[in-house]
Write a protein that holds these residues in place. Structure first.
Motif, PDB file in Angstrom:
ATOM      1  N   VAL A  82       0.858  -1.184   0.000  1.00 16.92           N
ATOM      2  CA  VAL A  82       0.000   0.000   0.000  1.00 16.92           C
ATOM      3  C   VAL A  82       0.893   1.231   0.000  1.00 16.92           C
ATOM      4  N   GLY A  83       0.779   2.038  -1.054  1.00 14.83           N
ATOM      5  CA  GLY A  83       1.621   3.219  -1.202  1.00 14.83           C
ATOM      6  C   GLY A  83       2.772   2.942  -2.141  1.00 14.83           C
ATOM      7  N   LEU A  84       2.736   3.524  -3.346  1.00 13.27           N
ATOM      8  CA  LEU A  84       3.703   3.184  -4.386  1.00 13.27           C
ATOM      9  C   LEU A  84       4.426   4.410  -4.921  1.00 13.27           C
ATOM     10  N   GLY A  85       4.731   5.327  -4.003  1.00  7.59           N
ATOM     11  CA  GLY A  85       5.566   6.465  -4.350  1.00  7.59           C
ATOM     12  C   GLY A  85       7.025   6.064  -4.362  1.00  7.59           C
ATOM     13  N   ASN A  86       7.900   6.995  -4.040  1.00  8.51           N
ATOM     14  CA  ASN A  86       9.333   6.709  -4.101  1.00  8.51           C
ATOM     15  C   ASN A  86       9.722   5.529  -3.214  1.00  8.51           C
ATOM     16  N   ARG A  87       9.246   5.510  -1.989  1.00 10.87           N
ATOM     17  CA  ARG A  87       9.622   4.461  -1.060  1.00 10.87           C
ATOM     18  C   ARG A  87       8.957   3.131  -1.414  1.00 10.87           C
ATOM     19  N   GLY A  88       7.651   3.137  -1.584  1.00  8.85           N
ATOM     20  CA  GLY A  88       6.946   1.892  -1.855  1.00  8.85           C
ATOM     21  C   GLY A  88       7.387   1.226  -3.140  1.00  8.85           C
ATOM     22  N   ALA A  89       7.615   2.021  -4.184  1.00 11.77           N
ATOM     23  CA  ALA A  89       8.027   1.454  -5.470  1.00 11.77           C
ATOM     24  C   ALA A  89       9.410   0.825  -5.380  1.00 11.77           C
ATOM     25  N   LEU A 106      -1.393  -4.557  -5.159  1.00  8.78           N
ATOM     26  CA  LEU A 106      -0.819  -3.228  -5.050  1.00  8.78           C
ATOM     27  C   LEU A 106      -1.934  -2.208  -4.869  1.00  8.78           C
ATOM     28  N   CYS A 107      -1.669  -1.182  -4.061  1.00  4.20           N
ATOM     29  CA  CYS A 107      -2.671  -0.146  -3.821  1.00  4.20           C
ATOM     30  C   CYS A 107      -2.031   1.227  -3.839  1.00  4.20           C
ATOM     31  N   ASP A 108      -2.622   2.127  -4.607  1.00  4.23           N
ATOM     32  CA  ASP A 108      -2.249   3.537  -4.607  1.00  4.23           C
ATOM     33  C   ASP A 108      -3.384   4.294  -5.275  1.00  4.23           C
ATOM     34  N   LYS A 109      -3.673   5.480  -4.767  1.00 11.82           N
ATOM     35  CA  LYS A 109      -4.775   6.244  -5.378  1.00 11.82           C
ATOM     36  C   LYS A 109      -4.398   6.770  -6.758  1.00 11.82           C
ATOM     37  N   VAL A 110      -3.078   6.815  -7.071  1.00 12.51           N
ATOM     38  CA  VAL A 110      -2.627   7.218  -8.393  1.00 12.51           C
ATOM     39  C   VAL A 110      -2.412   5.946  -9.218  1.00 12.51           C
ATOM     40  N   ARG A 111      -3.326   5.665 -10.132  1.00 11.13           N
ATOM     41  CA  ARG A 111      -3.288   4.397 -10.843  1.00 11.13           C
ATOM     42  C   ARG A 111      -2.004   4.228 -11.652  1.00 11.13           C
ATOM     43  N   ALA A 114       0.615   2.582  -9.591  1.00 11.86           N
ATOM     44  CA  ALA A 114       0.343   1.163  -9.385  1.00 11.86           C
ATOM     45  C   ALA A 114       0.670   0.356 -10.638  1.00 11.86           C
ATOM     46  N   GLU A 115       0.314   0.891 -11.786  1.00 14.05           N
ATOM     47  CA  GLU A 115       0.577   0.171 -13.029  1.00 14.05           C
ATOM     48  C   GLU A 115       2.076   0.059 -13.296  1.00 14.05           C
ATOM     49  N   LYS A 116       2.829   1.087 -12.928  1.00 16.58           N
ATOM     50  CA  LYS A 116       4.283   1.047 -13.143  1.00 16.58           C
ATOM     51  C   LYS A 116       4.916  -0.059 -12.311  1.00 16.58           C
ATOM     52  N   VAL A 117       4.490  -0.192 -11.055  1.00 10.35           N
ATOM     53  CA  VAL A 117       5.045  -1.253 -10.207  1.00 10.35           C
ATOM     54  C   VAL A 117       4.529  -2.616 -10.654  1.00 10.35           C
ATOM     55  N   ALA A 118       3.281  -2.675 -11.114  1.00 12.53           N
ATOM     56  CA  ALA A 118       2.742  -3.942 -11.608  1.00 12.53           C
ATOM     57  C   ALA A 118       3.563  -4.464 -12.783  1.00 12.53           C
ATOM     58  N   ALA A 119       4.044  -3.555 -13.623  1.00 10.67           N
ATOM     59  CA  ALA A 119       4.887  -3.979 -14.741  1.00 10.67           C
ATOM     60  C   ALA A 119       6.189  -4.601 -14.234  1.00 10.67           C
ATOM     61  N   LYS A 120       6.727  -4.077 -13.127  1.00 12.69           N
ATOM     62  CA  LYS A 120       7.938  -4.670 -12.555  1.00 12.69           C
ATOM     63  C   LYS A 120       7.652  -6.058 -12.000  1.00 12.69           C
ATOM     64  N   VAL A 121       6.475  -6.247 -11.436  1.00 13.25           N
ATOM     65  CA  VAL A 121       6.107  -7.562 -10.924  1.00 13.25           C
ATOM     66  C   VAL A 121       6.048  -8.574 -12.069  1.00 13.25           C
ATOM     67  N   ARG A 122       5.417  -8.189 -13.166  1.00 11.49           N
ATOM     68  CA  ARG A 122       5.325  -9.093 -14.318  1.00 11.49           C
ATOM     69  C   ARG A 122       6.711  -9.353 -14.912  1.00 11.49           C
ATOM     70  N   ALA A 123       7.553  -8.313 -14.951  1.00 12.16           N
ATOM     71  CA  ALA A 123       8.896  -8.483 -15.500  1.00 12.16           C
ATOM     72  C   ALA A 123       9.736  -9.435 -14.657  1.00 12.16           C
ATOM     73  N   ALA A 124       9.386  -9.571 -13.375  1.00 10.48           N
ATOM     74  CA  ALA A 124      10.096 -10.490 -12.498  1.00 10.48           C
ATOM     75  C   ALA A 124       9.600 -11.921 -12.655  1.00 10.48           C
ATOM     76  N   GLY A 125       8.670 -12.132 -13.586  1.00  9.54           N
ATOM     77  CA  GLY A 125       8.171 -13.475 -13.845  1.00  9.54           C
ATOM     78  C   GLY A 125       7.021 -13.898 -12.955  1.00  9.54           C
ATOM     79  N   GLN A 126       6.408 -12.954 -12.249  1.00 10.97           N
ATOM     80  CA  GLN A 126       5.281 -13.273 -11.391  1.00 10.97           C
ATOM     81  C   GLN A 126       3.974 -12.891 -12.077  1.00 10.97           C
ATOM     82  N   PRO A 127       2.863 -13.519 -11.651  1.00  8.09           N
ATOM     83  CA  PRO A 127       1.566 -13.152 -12.227  1.00  8.09           C
ATOM     84  C   PRO A 127       1.238 -11.685 -11.967  1.00  8.09           C
TER      85      PRO A 127
END
Length: 474
Positions: A82-89, A106-111, A114-127
Protein backbone atom coordinates in the motif's frame (compact mmCIF):
# COMPACT_ATOMS: atom_id res chain seq x y z
CA UNK A 1 10.49 8.52 2.86
CA UNK A 2 6.82 7.75 2.39
CA UNK A 3 4.90 8.95 -0.61
CA UNK A 4 1.86 8.63 -2.78
CA UNK A 5 -1.17 8.07 -0.62
CA UNK A 6 -4.37 9.93 0.25
CA UNK A 7 -3.90 13.36 1.75
CA UNK A 8 -7.09 13.64 3.79
CA UNK A 9 -7.46 10.47 5.85
CA UNK A 10 -10.24 9.84 8.30
CA UNK A 11 -7.74 9.67 11.17
CA UNK A 12 -5.44 12.67 10.75
CA UNK A 13 -2.40 13.45 12.86
CA UNK A 14 -2.85 15.95 15.62
CA UNK A 15 -2.37 19.62 14.76
CA UNK A 16 -1.05 22.24 17.12
CA UNK A 17 -4.13 24.01 18.48
CA UNK A 18 -2.44 27.35 18.86
CA UNK A 19 -1.30 27.51 15.24
CA UNK A 20 -4.01 25.77 13.23
CA UNK A 21 -7.34 27.64 13.19
CA UNK A 22 -8.98 24.90 11.13
CA UNK A 23 -8.82 22.19 13.78
CA UNK A 24 -12.20 20.48 13.79
CA UNK A 25 -14.41 20.55 16.86
CA UNK A 26 -14.50 16.75 16.77
CA UNK A 27 -10.74 16.54 17.03
CA UNK A 28 -10.49 19.07 19.83
CA UNK A 29 -13.07 17.13 21.85
CA UNK A 30 -11.14 13.92 21.18
CA UNK A 31 -7.87 15.45 22.38
CA UNK A 32 -9.49 16.95 25.45
CA UNK A 33 -10.98 13.60 26.38
CA UNK A 34 -7.66 11.87 25.95
CA UNK A 35 -5.71 14.35 28.01
CA UNK A 36 -6.64 12.77 31.31
CA UNK A 37 -5.07 9.49 30.24
CA UNK A 38 -1.99 11.16 28.81
CA UNK A 39 -2.63 9.96 25.26
CA UNK A 40 -3.53 13.08 23.26
CA UNK A 41 -0.97 15.39 21.71
CA UNK A 42 -2.63 18.28 23.47
CA UNK A 43 -2.54 16.48 26.81
CA UNK A 44 0.12 18.79 28.31
CA UNK A 45 -0.84 22.49 28.32
CA UNK A 46 1.76 25.02 27.25
CA UNK A 47 2.04 26.47 30.75
CA UNK A 48 2.37 23.17 32.61
CA UNK A 49 4.71 23.01 35.56
CA UNK A 50 8.13 21.52 35.03
CA UNK A 51 7.54 18.62 37.41
CA UNK A 52 7.47 15.12 35.95
CA UNK A 53 3.91 13.98 35.22
CA UNK A 54 2.21 11.26 37.20
CA UNK A 55 2.34 7.79 35.73
CA UNK A 56 -0.28 7.33 33.04
CA UNK A 57 -2.68 4.46 33.46
CA UNK A 58 -1.78 1.34 31.47
CA UNK A 59 -4.79 0.00 29.59
CA UNK A 60 -5.96 -3.47 30.54
CA UNK A 61 -4.46 -6.18 28.37
CA UNK A 62 -6.99 -7.51 25.84
CA UNK A 63 -5.02 -10.51 24.61
CA UNK A 64 -1.89 -12.52 25.31
CA UNK A 65 1.48 -10.92 24.65
CA UNK A 66 3.05 -11.12 21.21
CA UNK A 67 6.54 -11.34 22.70
CA UNK A 68 8.20 -14.50 21.44
CA UNK A 69 5.34 -15.43 19.11
CA UNK A 70 6.65 -16.94 15.85
CA UNK A 71 5.18 -16.45 12.42
CA UNK A 72 3.27 -19.31 10.86
CA UNK A 73 5.72 -21.22 8.69
CA UNK A 74 5.01 -20.82 4.95
CA UNK A 75 6.98 -21.70 1.86
CA UNK A 76 5.80 -18.66 -0.09
CA UNK A 77 5.03 -15.27 1.43
CA UNK A 78 2.31 -13.35 -0.42
CA UNK A 79 2.70 -9.60 -0.05
CA UNK A 80 0.34 -6.69 -0.61
CA UNK A 81 1.86 -3.20 -0.87
CA UNK A 82 0.00 0.00 0.00
CA UNK A 83 1.62 3.22 -1.20
CA UNK A 84 3.70 3.18 -4.39
CA UNK A 85 5.57 6.47 -4.35
CA UNK A 86 9.33 6.71 -4.10
CA UNK A 87 9.62 4.46 -1.06
CA UNK A 88 6.95 1.89 -1.86
CA UNK A 89 8.03 1.45 -5.47
CA UNK A 90 11.67 0.92 -4.56
CA UNK A 91 10.82 -1.51 -1.78
CA UNK A 92 8.59 -3.52 -4.14
CA UNK A 93 11.70 -4.36 -6.15
CA UNK A 94 13.37 -5.73 -3.01
CA UNK A 95 10.41 -7.95 -2.12
CA UNK A 96 10.61 -9.29 -5.67
CA UNK A 97 14.34 -9.97 -5.22
CA UNK A 98 13.82 -12.35 -2.28
CA UNK A 99 13.22 -15.98 -3.31
CA UNK A 100 9.89 -17.36 -2.19
CA UNK A 101 8.09 -14.00 -2.12
CA UNK A 102 5.18 -13.05 -4.37
CA UNK A 103 3.75 -9.56 -4.73
CA UNK A 104 0.06 -10.30 -5.24
CA UNK A 105 -1.65 -6.92 -4.73
CA UNK A 106 -0.82 -3.23 -5.05
CA UNK A 107 -2.67 -0.15 -3.82
CA UNK A 108 -2.25 3.54 -4.61
CA UNK A 109 -4.77 6.24 -5.38
CA UNK A 110 -2.63 7.22 -8.39
CA UNK A 111 -3.29 4.40 -10.84
CA UNK A 112 -0.28 5.18 -13.01
CA UNK A 113 2.03 4.49 -10.10
CA UNK A 114 0.34 1.16 -9.39
CA UNK A 115 0.58 0.17 -13.03
CA UNK A 116 4.28 1.05 -13.14
CA UNK A 117 5.04 -1.25 -10.21
CA UNK A 118 2.74 -3.94 -11.61
CA UNK A 119 4.89 -3.98 -14.74
CA UNK A 120 7.94 -4.67 -12.56
CA UNK A 121 6.11 -7.56 -10.92
CA UNK A 122 5.32 -9.09 -14.32
CA UNK A 123 8.90 -8.48 -15.50
CA UNK A 124 10.10 -10.49 -12.50
CA UNK A 125 8.17 -13.47 -13.85
CA UNK A 126 5.28 -13.27 -11.39
CA UNK A 127 1.57 -13.15 -12.23
CA UNK A 128 0.01 -9.73 -12.65
CA UNK A 129 -0.91 -8.35 -9.22
CA UNK A 130 -4.39 -7.12 -8.37
CA UNK A 131 -4.62 -3.31 -8.37
CA UNK A 132 -6.56 -1.21 -5.88
CA UNK A 133 -6.77 2.36 -7.12
CA UNK A 134 -10.40 3.36 -6.62
CA UNK A 135 -9.90 6.01 -4.01
CA UNK A 136 -8.59 6.75 -0.56
CA UNK A 137 -10.14 3.74 1.16
CA UNK A 138 -9.36 1.01 -1.36
CA UNK A 139 -6.55 -0.29 0.86
CA UNK A 140 -9.24 -1.99 2.95
CA UNK A 141 -10.10 -4.19 -0.02
CA UNK A 142 -6.46 -5.23 -0.39
CA UNK A 143 -6.25 -6.07 3.32
CA UNK A 144 -9.34 -8.24 3.00
CA UNK A 145 -7.90 -10.51 0.32
CA UNK A 146 -7.52 -14.16 1.29
CA UNK A 147 -4.25 -14.56 -0.59
CA UNK A 148 -2.28 -11.85 1.27
CA UNK A 149 -0.06 -12.91 4.16
CA UNK A 150 1.74 -9.63 4.79
CA UNK A 151 0.74 -6.00 4.16
CA UNK A 152 3.50 -3.44 3.69
CA UNK A 153 2.49 0.21 4.26
CA UNK A 154 4.58 3.03 2.75
CA UNK A 155 2.28 6.04 2.80
CA UNK A 156 2.15 9.49 4.44
CA UNK A 157 2.40 9.24 8.21
CA UNK A 158 -1.23 10.04 9.04
CA UNK A 159 -2.30 6.93 7.13
CA UNK A 160 0.00 4.48 8.90
CA UNK A 161 -2.34 3.84 11.81
CA UNK A 162 -5.63 3.33 9.93
CA UNK A 163 -3.91 1.10 7.36
CA UNK A 164 -2.16 -1.01 10.00
CA UNK A 165 -5.43 -1.23 11.87
CA UNK A 166 -7.21 -2.45 8.74
CA UNK A 167 -4.54 -5.07 8.06
CA UNK A 168 -4.58 -6.45 11.60
CA UNK A 169 -8.37 -6.50 11.72
CA UNK A 170 -8.36 -8.48 8.48
CA UNK A 171 -5.99 -11.03 10.02
CA UNK A 172 -2.83 -9.94 8.23
CA UNK A 173 0.67 -9.37 9.54
CA UNK A 174 1.65 -5.79 8.77
CA UNK A 175 4.87 -3.81 8.44
CA UNK A 176 4.67 -0.02 8.58
CA UNK A 177 7.16 2.60 7.54
CA UNK A 178 8.26 5.19 10.09
CA UNK A 179 6.65 6.25 12.40
CA UNK A 180 4.08 3.53 13.22
CA UNK A 181 1.52 6.12 14.36
CA UNK A 182 1.40 9.75 15.45
CA UNK A 183 -0.56 9.53 18.72
CA UNK A 184 -0.16 7.53 21.93
CA UNK A 185 -3.76 6.36 21.77
CA UNK A 186 -3.11 4.95 18.30
CA UNK A 187 0.05 3.19 19.47
CA UNK A 188 -1.84 1.52 22.31
CA UNK A 189 -4.56 0.47 19.88
CA UNK A 190 -1.97 -1.19 17.63
CA UNK A 191 -0.56 -3.05 20.63
CA UNK A 192 -4.03 -4.24 21.63
CA UNK A 193 -4.98 -5.19 18.08
CA UNK A 194 -1.79 -7.17 17.57
CA UNK A 195 -2.43 -9.07 20.78
CA UNK A 196 -6.10 -9.72 20.03
CA UNK A 197 -5.63 -10.78 16.41
CA UNK A 198 -2.39 -12.73 17.06
CA UNK A 199 -0.80 -10.94 14.13
CA UNK A 200 2.47 -9.05 14.17
CA UNK A 201 2.57 -5.29 13.63
CA UNK A 202 6.12 -4.11 12.99
CA UNK A 203 7.87 -0.82 12.49
CA UNK A 204 10.03 -1.54 9.44
CA UNK A 205 13.00 0.47 10.65
CA UNK A 206 15.68 -0.12 8.05
CA UNK A 207 18.41 1.61 10.04
CA UNK A 208 18.35 -1.29 12.50
CA UNK A 209 19.88 -3.31 9.67
CA UNK A 210 22.64 -0.90 8.70
CA UNK A 211 26.05 -2.54 8.55
CA UNK A 212 27.57 -0.21 11.15
CA UNK A 213 24.54 -0.47 13.41
CA UNK A 214 24.57 -4.27 13.35
CA UNK A 215 28.31 -4.40 14.02
CA UNK A 216 27.99 -2.06 16.99
CA UNK A 217 25.02 -4.08 18.25
CA UNK A 218 27.01 -7.30 18.33
CA UNK A 219 29.97 -5.55 19.94
CA UNK A 220 27.72 -4.08 22.61
CA UNK A 221 26.22 -7.46 23.41
CA UNK A 222 29.71 -8.99 23.58
CA UNK A 223 30.78 -6.42 26.17
CA UNK A 224 33.31 -4.62 23.97
CA UNK A 225 32.07 -1.23 25.26
CA UNK A 226 31.81 -2.44 28.86
CA UNK A 227 28.79 -1.39 30.86
CA UNK A 228 26.63 0.73 28.55
CA UNK A 229 25.99 4.27 29.78
CA UNK A 230 24.79 6.50 26.96
CA UNK A 231 23.93 6.65 23.28
CA UNK A 232 22.67 9.07 20.67
CA UNK A 233 20.76 8.92 17.43
CA UNK A 234 19.36 11.48 15.04
CA UNK A 235 17.77 12.32 11.74
CA UNK A 236 19.66 15.31 10.38
CA UNK A 237 18.82 15.63 6.69
CA UNK A 238 18.27 18.79 4.66
CA UNK A 239 14.85 18.12 3.12
CA UNK A 240 13.92 21.70 2.20
CA UNK A 241 14.10 21.25 -1.56
CA UNK A 242 12.23 17.94 -1.46
CA UNK A 243 9.51 19.23 0.85
CA UNK A 244 8.80 22.14 -1.49
CA UNK A 245 9.08 20.05 -4.65
CA UNK A 246 5.75 19.76 -6.52
CA UNK A 247 6.58 16.23 -7.66
CA UNK A 248 8.77 14.41 -5.11
CA UNK A 249 6.01 13.84 -2.54
CA UNK A 250 2.40 13.18 -3.47
CA UNK A 251 1.21 16.57 -2.28
CA UNK A 252 2.66 18.68 0.56
CA UNK A 253 1.87 16.19 3.33
CA UNK A 254 5.36 16.00 4.82
CA UNK A 255 5.92 19.74 4.90
CA UNK A 256 2.52 20.27 6.49
CA UNK A 257 3.49 18.21 9.51
CA UNK A 258 5.76 21.13 10.35
CA UNK A 259 2.62 23.24 10.79
CA UNK A 260 1.20 20.77 13.33
CA UNK A 261 3.86 19.37 15.65
CA UNK A 262 6.76 21.05 17.41
CA UNK A 263 8.89 18.07 18.39
CA UNK A 264 10.72 15.12 16.87
CA UNK A 265 8.33 13.98 14.14
CA UNK A 266 10.69 11.35 12.70
CA UNK A 267 12.57 9.77 15.63
CA UNK A 268 12.91 6.11 14.75
CA UNK A 269 16.00 6.19 12.49
CA UNK A 270 18.06 7.42 15.42
CA UNK A 271 16.17 5.92 18.35
CA UNK A 272 15.68 2.33 17.21
CA UNK A 273 19.33 1.31 16.72
CA UNK A 274 20.38 2.76 20.09
CA UNK A 275 17.38 1.11 21.76
CA UNK A 276 18.62 -2.16 20.30
CA UNK A 277 22.13 -1.60 21.65
CA UNK A 278 20.64 -1.13 25.12
CA UNK A 279 18.13 -3.99 24.89
CA UNK A 280 15.15 -1.69 25.35
CA UNK A 281 12.10 -3.92 25.87
CA UNK A 282 14.55 -6.80 26.38
CA UNK A 283 15.94 -6.11 29.84
CA UNK A 284 15.74 -2.32 29.95
CA UNK A 285 12.98 0.18 29.23
CA UNK A 286 12.70 3.76 27.99
CA UNK A 287 10.86 5.50 30.83
CA UNK A 288 10.78 9.24 30.13
CA UNK A 289 11.64 11.86 27.53
CA UNK A 290 12.37 15.57 27.81
CA UNK A 291 12.61 17.74 24.69
CA UNK A 292 13.56 21.30 23.82
CA UNK A 293 13.38 22.86 20.40
CA UNK A 294 14.85 25.75 18.45
CA UNK A 295 12.75 28.36 16.65
CA UNK A 296 11.13 27.30 13.39
CA UNK A 297 12.72 29.51 10.74
CA UNK A 298 14.29 27.35 8.04
CA UNK A 299 11.23 26.46 5.97
CA UNK A 300 9.93 30.02 5.93
CA UNK A 301 13.36 31.30 4.86
CA UNK A 302 13.57 28.72 2.08
CA UNK A 303 10.05 29.60 0.92
CA UNK A 304 10.89 33.30 0.79
CA UNK A 305 13.89 32.58 -1.41
CA UNK A 306 12.46 29.94 -3.74
CA UNK A 307 8.64 29.96 -3.86
CA UNK A 308 6.68 32.42 -6.01
CA UNK A 309 4.00 34.67 -4.61
CA UNK A 310 0.66 32.90 -4.61
CA UNK A 311 2.12 29.44 -4.01
CA UNK A 312 -0.13 27.53 -1.56
CA UNK A 313 2.79 27.17 0.84
CA UNK A 314 2.48 30.86 1.70
CA UNK A 315 -0.66 30.02 3.67
CA UNK A 316 1.34 27.77 6.00
CA UNK A 317 2.71 28.74 9.41
CA UNK A 318 5.58 26.53 10.53
CA UNK A 319 5.68 25.68 14.22
CA UNK A 320 7.91 22.62 14.25
CA UNK A 321 11.31 23.16 15.84
CA UNK A 322 14.04 23.38 13.22
CA UNK A 323 16.13 21.34 15.64
CA UNK A 324 14.64 19.32 18.46
CA UNK A 325 16.87 17.74 21.07
CA UNK A 326 15.45 15.04 23.35
CA UNK A 327 16.90 13.19 26.31
CA UNK A 328 15.48 9.75 26.97
CA UNK A 329 16.27 7.96 30.21
CA UNK A 330 15.95 4.22 30.68
CA UNK A 331 14.99 2.15 33.70
CA UNK A 332 18.68 1.32 34.21
CA UNK A 333 19.57 5.03 34.23
CA UNK A 334 21.13 5.13 30.77
CA UNK A 335 20.71 8.26 28.65
CA UNK A 336 19.81 8.45 24.96
CA UNK A 337 20.04 11.76 23.09
CA UNK A 338 17.81 12.19 20.05
CA UNK A 339 17.96 14.99 17.49
CA UNK A 340 15.75 15.89 14.56
CA UNK A 341 16.46 18.56 11.98
CA UNK A 342 15.38 18.67 8.34
CA UNK A 343 14.77 22.39 7.74
CA UNK A 344 18.29 23.84 7.54
CA UNK A 345 21.58 23.16 5.73
CA UNK A 346 23.25 20.11 7.24
CA UNK A 347 25.15 17.10 5.87
CA UNK A 348 23.22 13.88 6.33
CA UNK A 349 23.78 12.26 9.71
CA UNK A 350 22.10 9.82 12.07
CA UNK A 351 24.79 10.52 14.72
CA UNK A 352 24.67 6.89 15.96
CA UNK A 353 26.76 6.97 19.12
CA UNK A 354 27.25 4.42 21.89
CA UNK A 355 29.39 4.81 24.99
CA UNK A 356 30.28 2.63 27.95
CA UNK A 357 32.88 2.05 30.62
CA UNK A 358 35.40 0.66 28.11
CA UNK A 359 34.99 3.15 25.28
CA UNK A 360 32.80 4.78 22.67
CA UNK A 361 31.71 4.55 19.04
CA UNK A 362 30.70 7.59 17.00
CA UNK A 363 29.41 7.55 13.45
CA UNK A 364 29.41 10.04 10.53
CA UNK A 365 32.24 9.31 9.97
CA UNK A 366 32.58 6.00 11.85
CA UNK A 367 35.30 5.99 14.48
CA UNK A 368 35.94 4.10 17.68
CA UNK A 369 37.90 4.37 20.89
CA UNK A 370 37.82 1.28 23.13
CA UNK A 371 40.30 0.06 25.68
CA UNK A 372 42.69 -1.68 25.68
CA UNK A 373 42.98 -1.26 21.89
CA UNK A 374 43.00 2.55 21.98
CA UNK A 375 45.13 5.02 23.92
CA UNK A 376 46.48 8.54 23.66
CA UNK A 377 43.15 10.17 22.86
CA UNK A 378 43.34 9.02 19.23
CA UNK A 379 40.31 7.60 17.43
CA UNK A 380 40.74 4.09 16.08
CA UNK A 381 39.75 2.51 12.78
CA UNK A 382 36.24 1.03 12.97
CA UNK A 383 37.11 -1.13 9.96
CA UNK A 384 39.46 -3.12 12.18
CA UNK A 385 36.41 -4.56 13.96
CA UNK A 386 34.88 -6.25 10.92
CA UNK A 387 34.98 -9.60 12.71
CA UNK A 388 31.91 -8.41 14.61
CA UNK A 389 29.80 -8.04 11.47
CA UNK A 390 26.39 -9.66 11.70
CA UNK A 391 25.93 -12.93 9.83
CA UNK A 392 23.39 -11.26 7.53
CA UNK A 393 26.08 -8.88 6.26
CA UNK A 394 28.60 -11.69 5.95
CA UNK A 395 26.20 -13.65 3.75
CA UNK A 396 24.99 -10.60 1.78
CA UNK A 397 28.13 -8.56 1.34
CA UNK A 398 26.78 -6.54 -1.61
CA UNK A 399 23.01 -6.38 -1.18
CA UNK A 400 20.84 -4.68 -3.80
CA UNK A 401 18.70 -1.62 -3.18
CA UNK A 402 19.20 1.75 -1.60
CA UNK A 403 20.48 3.08 1.70
CA UNK A 404 23.69 1.07 1.47
CA UNK A 405 21.87 -2.25 1.30
CA UNK A 406 20.08 -2.04 4.64
CA UNK A 407 16.66 -2.06 2.94
CA UNK A 408 17.31 -5.42 1.33
CA UNK A 409 18.80 -6.90 4.50
CA UNK A 410 15.64 -5.88 6.38
CA UNK A 411 13.28 -7.34 3.75
CA UNK A 412 15.31 -10.53 3.40
CA UNK A 413 15.36 -11.13 7.15
CA UNK A 414 11.65 -10.41 7.58
CA UNK A 415 10.71 -12.75 4.76
CA UNK A 416 13.10 -15.39 6.13
CA UNK A 417 11.35 -15.22 9.49
CA UNK A 418 7.96 -15.66 7.84
CA UNK A 419 9.10 -18.51 5.61
CA UNK A 420 10.79 -20.44 8.40
CA UNK A 421 8.25 -19.72 11.12
CA UNK A 422 10.63 -17.69 13.31
CA UNK A 423 9.98 -14.99 15.88
CA UNK A 424 10.46 -11.58 14.20
CA UNK A 425 13.46 -9.47 15.18
CA UNK A 426 11.14 -6.77 16.53
CA UNK A 427 7.46 -6.51 17.34
CA UNK A 428 4.57 -4.17 18.08
CA UNK A 429 6.05 -3.16 21.44
CA UNK A 430 9.18 -1.93 19.70
CA UNK A 431 7.08 -0.12 17.09
CA UNK A 432 5.15 1.69 19.81
CA UNK A 433 8.23 2.56 21.87
CA UNK A 434 10.25 3.85 18.93
CA UNK A 435 7.33 6.01 17.71
CA UNK A 436 6.28 7.36 21.12
CA UNK A 437 8.69 10.35 20.92
CA UNK A 438 6.50 11.85 18.17
CA UNK A 439 3.65 12.93 20.46
CA UNK A 440 5.70 13.03 23.66
CA UNK A 441 8.41 15.36 22.35
CA UNK A 442 5.66 17.72 21.16
CA UNK A 443 4.06 17.62 24.59
CA UNK A 444 7.40 18.19 26.32
CA UNK A 445 8.25 21.23 24.21
CA UNK A 446 4.83 22.73 24.92
CA UNK A 447 5.47 22.08 28.62
CA UNK A 448 8.81 23.94 28.47
CA UNK A 449 10.87 20.76 28.46
CA UNK A 450 9.02 18.95 31.24
CA UNK A 451 9.68 15.20 31.09
CA UNK A 452 6.93 13.00 29.71
CA UNK A 453 6.45 9.38 30.70
CA UNK A 454 6.99 6.81 27.95
CA UNK A 455 4.38 4.09 28.42
CA UNK A 456 5.40 0.53 29.14
CA UNK A 457 3.78 -1.01 26.10
CA UNK A 458 4.99 -4.46 27.18
CA UNK A 459 2.98 -4.16 30.42
CA UNK A 460 5.86 -5.27 32.60
CA UNK A 461 7.38 -7.90 30.32
CA UNK A 462 10.38 -5.76 29.35
CA UNK A 463 12.44 -7.13 32.24
CA UNK A 464 13.11 -10.48 30.58
CA UNK A 465 16.00 -10.66 28.17
CA UNK A 466 15.24 -12.03 24.70
CA UNK A 467 16.62 -12.04 21.21
CA UNK A 468 16.17 -9.14 18.82
CA UNK A 469 18.00 -7.87 15.75
CA UNK A 470 21.16 -9.53 17.06
CA UNK A 471 19.65 -12.81 15.89
CA UNK A 472 21.17 -16.25 15.56
CA UNK A 473 21.55 -17.62 12.07
CA UNK A 474 18.67 -20.09 11.48
Amino acid sequence: MHESAPQNPRQPGTPDRAQDPDVSRRFLLKSAGAAGAGVGLGAVPAGAAAAAPAAAAVPRRQGATMIGVPFERRGTVRVGIVGLGNRGASMAELFLAVPGVRVVALCDKVRAKAEKVAAKVRAAGQPAPALYTKGEDDYAQLCGRGDVDFVYVATPWEWHFPMAEAALTAGKHVGVECPAAMELEQLWRLVDLSERTRRHCMQLENCCYGKNEMRVLRMAHAGVFGELLHGAGAYLHDLRELMFSPTYYEGPWRRQWHTRLRGDIYPTHGFAPVANYMDVNRGDRAVRISTVGSPAAGLAAYRAQHMPAGDPSWKETYVGSDLSVSLVQTAKGRVIRLEHGVSNPHPYSRVNTLGGTKGVFEDYPPRIYVEPDASGDEWGDFGAYAQWDHWLWKEHANPPGGHGGMDYIMVFRLMQCMQQGLVPDFDVYDAATWSAPVPLSHASIRAKGAPQEIPDFTRGLWRAGRAGVDSARP
